[in-house]
Design an enzyme around this catalytic site. Structure first.
Site, PDB file in Angstrom:
ATOM      1  N   LYS A   1     -54.131 -72.545  86.270  1.00  0.00           N
ATOM      2  CA  LYS A   1     -53.213 -73.201  87.193  1.00  0.00           C
ATOM      3  C   LYS A   1     -51.807 -72.631  87.019  1.00  0.00           C
ATOM      4  O   LYS A   1     -51.390 -72.337  85.894  1.00  0.00           O
ATOM      5  CB  LYS A   1     -53.203 -74.706  86.922  1.00  0.00           C
TER       6      LYS A   1
ATOM      7  N   ASP B   1     -54.183 -70.192  90.434  1.00  0.00           N
ATOM      8  CA  ASP B   1     -54.326 -71.191  91.492  1.00  0.00           C
ATOM      9  C   ASP B   1     -53.065 -72.044  91.533  1.00  0.00           C
ATOM     10  O   ASP B   1     -52.757 -72.751  90.572  1.00  0.00           O
ATOM     11  CB  ASP B   1     -55.556 -72.062  91.190  1.00  0.00           C
TER      12      ASP B   1
ATOM     13  N   GLU C   1     -54.793 -68.029  94.416  1.00  0.00           N
ATOM     14  CA  GLU C   1     -55.427 -69.098  95.201  1.00  0.00           C
ATOM     15  C   GLU C   1     -54.402 -70.113  95.688  1.00  0.00           C
ATOM     16  O   GLU C   1     -53.530 -70.539  94.937  1.00  0.00           O
ATOM     17  CB  GLU C   1     -56.472 -69.789  94.313  1.00  0.00           C
TER      18      GLU C   1
ATOM     19  N   GLU D   1     -60.338 -74.552 100.157  1.00  0.00           N
ATOM     20  CA  GLU D   1     -61.005 -75.722  99.594  1.00  0.00           C
ATOM     21  C   GLU D   1     -60.660 -76.982 100.372  1.00  0.00           C
ATOM     22  O   GLU D   1     -61.315 -77.998 100.230  1.00  0.00           O
ATOM     23  CB  GLU D   1     -60.658 -75.893  98.112  1.00  0.00           C
TER      24      GLU D   1
ATOM     25  N   ASP E   1     -66.107 -75.510 100.207  1.00  0.00           N
ATOM     26  CA  ASP E   1     -66.788 -76.316  99.187  1.00  0.00           C
ATOM     27  C   ASP E   1     -68.003 -76.946  99.862  1.00  0.00           C
ATOM     28  O   ASP E   1     -67.852 -77.627 100.886  1.00  0.00           O
ATOM     29  CB  ASP E   1     -65.809 -77.388  98.675  1.00  0.00           C
TER      30      ASP E   1
ATOM     31  N   HIS F   1     -65.688 -72.888  96.576  1.00  0.00           N
ATOM     32  CA  HIS F   1     -64.976 -73.794  95.661  1.00  0.00           C
ATOM     33  C   HIS F   1     -65.983 -74.816  95.138  1.00  0.00           C
ATOM     34  O   HIS F   1     -66.930 -75.175  95.830  1.00  0.00           O
ATOM     35  CB  HIS F   1     -63.868 -74.492  96.456  1.00  0.00           C
TER      36      HIS F   1
ATOM     37  N   GLU G   1     -67.608 -70.992  90.611  1.00  0.00           N
ATOM     38  CA  GLU G   1     -66.516 -71.744  89.983  1.00  0.00           C
ATOM     39  C   GLU G   1     -67.136 -72.777  89.048  1.00  0.00           C
ATOM     40  O   GLU G   1     -67.825 -73.703  89.492  1.00  0.00           O
ATOM     41  CB  GLU G   1     -65.649 -72.446  91.032  1.00  0.00           C
TER      42      GLU G   1
HETATM   43 MG   LIG Z   1     -58.188 -74.476  93.871  1.00  0.00          MG
END
Ligand SMILES: [Mg+2]
Length: 379
Positions: free
Chosen positions: A168, A197, A223, A249, A272, A299, A332
């Protein structure tokens, strides 16, 4: 075969060590709406909806359930179109589609169980029998040790054998983000892939500037650099950066992805299966992406059911592009502690040296542990 009942289970578990991302929500619990569909032949299928579980449950119980009971599970896409047509006049995106996703996945699970085949054999076949998993983690936990904690966690994933990690970013200070990314890259070395991300926390110029600064750290993809509504902005960021830009996502259905893909607003789309419309709809999204030379790398952020559905979908995704030594789409594999992911299946999906075997049992390829289901059921 006919559906006899659609039952929603809201599961919730406590997060011992709360964490956050650039969105700023503090995760103190993990919850999922699990969908159980029963049939008159004694076959039961399982699905999962992404997002607020209580809302998913309400949508299913008030809008969908009565329209699914009595249907033949093999009419899975007929059911999809019927349910979509039921709600399309009232707002198309988001939780209504996540609720529909859970039903779609459960119907595919039933079909697989009825035929004794894993879902990926029913949607085109096995492009691969194992998938490379990337570890999603490196959230923000201890605000006084943001760099140190990221380094320690990345080191753990590398030692567990993961060959790819997603961290992140979006700490409100690009210099701190850069310092953290650099420290993680130095820790894992040049051979472990590293994606970042931002959970859509930047403006276009902020994203471009940080993206350029991160390029020297060999970032696999950037991302959600910016807000998902801003497709024009995604085009700008994607064109400006050498690294791949990913997102999706929080996009839903073939129509939601159509313009993003056709405009090449992202290099990688990440539908997703528990959110974008289930396995039926994600196949269509993947086909649109394939036609435009855009990668589809789903995702995943849920329980054992969502994870299994994602693995089944991934197994049937072609390499983009096919090659002598292709770079197949990765799984993922989110790593924050979550018993709903690790314990809900009697035969949980696990990684070894970063590789996940595609389950070849019928349907989703997992069996639900009812004791765990009941232990975490709150509604
Ligand atoms: Mg993400």
């Amino acid at each position: 075969m006919k559906v006899t009942d659609v039952i929603c289970h809201v599961l919730q578990s406590k997060v011992e060590q709360p964490f956050t991302s650039a969105r700023g929500w503090l995760y103190t619990t993990r919850a999922s709406c699990i969908v159980e569909i029963r049939t008159d032949e004694g076959i039961t299928g399982w699905g999962e909806c992404y997002g607020p579980a209580a809302v998913n449950r309400t949508i299913i119980e008030t809008q969908y359930r009565s329209r699914v009971i009595g249907r033949d599970p093999f009419d899975v896409e007929v059911v999809w179109e019927d349910l979509y047509n039921r709600i399309k006049d009232y707002g198309l995106t988001g939780m209504t589609i996540a609720a529909l996703s859970g039903i779609d996945i459960a119907l595919w699970d039933i079909i697989g169980r009825a035929l004794g085949k894993p879902i990926h054999k029913l949607i085109g076949g096995a492009h691969r029998t194992e998938v490379q998993a990337y570890a999603t983690g490196l959230y923000f936990v201890d605000m006084d040790r943001l760099v140190e904690e990221a380094v320690e966690e990345a080191q753990e994933y590398a030692e567990q054998g993961f060959r790819a990690i997603k961290m992140k970013i979006g700490l409100g200070d690009p210099k701190l983000d850069l310092r953290r990314v650099k420290a993680v890259r130095e820790t894992i070395g040049p051979d472990v892939k590293l994606a970042v991300d931002a959970n859509h926390c930047f403006t276009v110029p902020q994203a471009i500037r940080l993206g350029r600064a991160m390029e020297e750290h060999d970032i696999l993809w950037f991302e959600e650099p910016i807000s998902p509504e801003d497709h024009d902005g995604y085009v700008e960021v994607t064109r400006a950066l050498d690294m791949a830009v990913a997102g999706g996502e929080n996009d839903f259905t073939r129509w939601g992805f159509r313009d993003v893909i056709a405009r090449k607003a992202m290099d990688i789309v990440q539908p997703d299966v528990c959110a974008a419309g289930g396995i039926s709809e994600c196949r269509k999204i993947a086909a649109i992406a394939s036609a435009h030379g855009v990668e589809c790398v789903p995702h995943a952020w849920g329980s054992a059911i969502g994870l299994a559905a994602t693995v089944q979908f991934l197994a049937a995704l072609p390499d983009t592009p096919p090659a002598f030594r292709p770079m197949p789409p990765m799984l993922e594999f989110e790593q924050t502690p979550n018993p709903l992911r690790d314990q809900l299946a009697k035969d949980p999906i696990v990684q070894r040296q970063g590789i996940v075997r595609v389950p070849d049992g019928p349907g989703l390829g997992i069996e639900i542990d009812h004791a765990i289901l009941n232990q975490y059921k709150v509604a």
